[in-house]
Design a protein around this motif. Structure first.
Motif, short mmCIF file in Angstrom:
data_model
loop_
_atom_site.label_atom_id
_atom_site.label_comp_id
_atom_site.label_asym_id
_atom_site.label_seq_id
_atom_site.Cartn_x
_atom_site.Cartn_y
_atom_site.Cartn_z
N PHE A 22 13.54 42.88 36.52
CA PHE A 22 13.64 43.42 35.17
C PHE A 22 12.32 44.05 34.75
CE2 PHE A 22 16.44 39.80 35.68
CZ PHE A 22 17.66 40.38 35.36
N THR A 23 12.43 45.07 33.89
CA THR A 23 11.24 45.68 33.30
C THR A 23 11.30 45.51 31.79
OG1 THR A 23 12.28 47.86 33.13
CG2 THR A 23 11.00 47.41 35.12
N ARG A 24 10.12 45.55 31.21
CA ARG A 24 10.00 45.52 29.75
C ARG A 24 8.90 46.49 29.36
NH1 ARG A 24 7.09 39.62 28.77
NH2 ARG A 24 5.10 40.16 29.72
N ASP A 25 8.79 46.75 28.06
CA ASP A 25 7.77 47.67 27.58
C ASP A 25 6.39 47.16 27.96
OD1 ASP A 25 9.63 49.36 26.45
OD2 ASP A 25 9.51 48.43 24.47
N GLU A 84 5.71 46.62 33.67
CA GLU A 84 5.84 45.18 33.52
C GLU A 84 7.12 44.77 34.25
OE1 GLU A 84 3.89 42.82 31.89
OE2 GLU A 84 2.38 44.41 31.72
N TRP A 112 6.14 37.42 34.56
CA TRP A 112 5.94 38.86 34.42
C TRP A 112 4.62 39.26 35.07
CZ3 TRP A 112 9.59 42.10 32.64
CH2 TRP A 112 10.68 41.52 31.98
N LYS A 116 21.84 43.14 32.80
CA LYS A 116 20.76 42.89 31.83
C LYS A 116 20.26 41.47 32.03
CE LYS A 116 21.16 46.53 28.88
NZ LYS A 116 20.20 47.56 28.98
N TYR A 167 16.13 43.36 28.58
CA TYR A 167 15.33 43.97 29.63
C TYR A 167 16.22 44.76 30.57
CZ TYR A 167 12.19 40.35 27.93
OH TYR A 167 11.44 39.53 27.13
N ARG A 172 17.41 46.07 34.16
CA ARG A 172 17.38 45.61 35.54
C ARG A 172 17.11 46.82 36.43
NH1 ARG A 172 20.88 44.12 39.86
NH2 ARG A 172 19.91 42.40 40.99
#
Length: 136
Positions: A8-11, A19, A29, A46, A52, A54
């Protein structure tokens, strides 16, 4: 040899990094510099704990001998853990009860759920991903 991981990525706080949290350790993370990424592909699904995205990330070919060793280790561990989760997950229902397996396999899975694993143990993450009732 390029390394491919899913998660998963996030801001990120910086445009220079991504991230990322692995499918196998969704609470851990890390920041991956964009220069080390060959490509990113959005995947279906998700994260359970948030919105987040995927993704599948293919890392660029490492240049240093150390980088090549770590890439090979990562690939080997990732392959082993994904293989394990694919073999175990179909045998468990949504409550973590073993089904769809031989009696010996079900006894083994049920016994594994009794093992107490600390949260930082990578196999605890697999157990949690499978919805095991023994996890906190």
């Amino acid at each position: 040899m390029s390394t491919y991981v899913t998660g998963f990525t996030r801001d990120a706080k910086s445009q220079n990094v991504v991230e990322f949290a692995s499918d196998l350790a969704p609470d851990t993370w890390i920041s991956i510099p964009r220069g080390l990424i060959e490509n990113i592909k959005e995947l279906p699904g998700k994260a359970a704990q948030g919105a987040y995205v995927r993704v599948g990330i293919k890392l660029a070919e490492p240049a240093s001998p150390e980088g090549k060793v770590f890439a090979a280790l990562t690939d080997g561990l990732n392959t082993a853990i994904v293989s394990l989760s694919r073999k175990v997950a179909p045998a468990l229902d949504s409550t973590g009860k073993a089904t769809h397996a031989s009696d010996a396999c079900i006894r083994c899975l049920e016994a594994c759920k009794l093992i107490v694993l600390p949260p930082d143990d990578p196999f605890a993450q697999i157990t949690c991903m499978l919805g095991c009732a023994a996890c906190p």
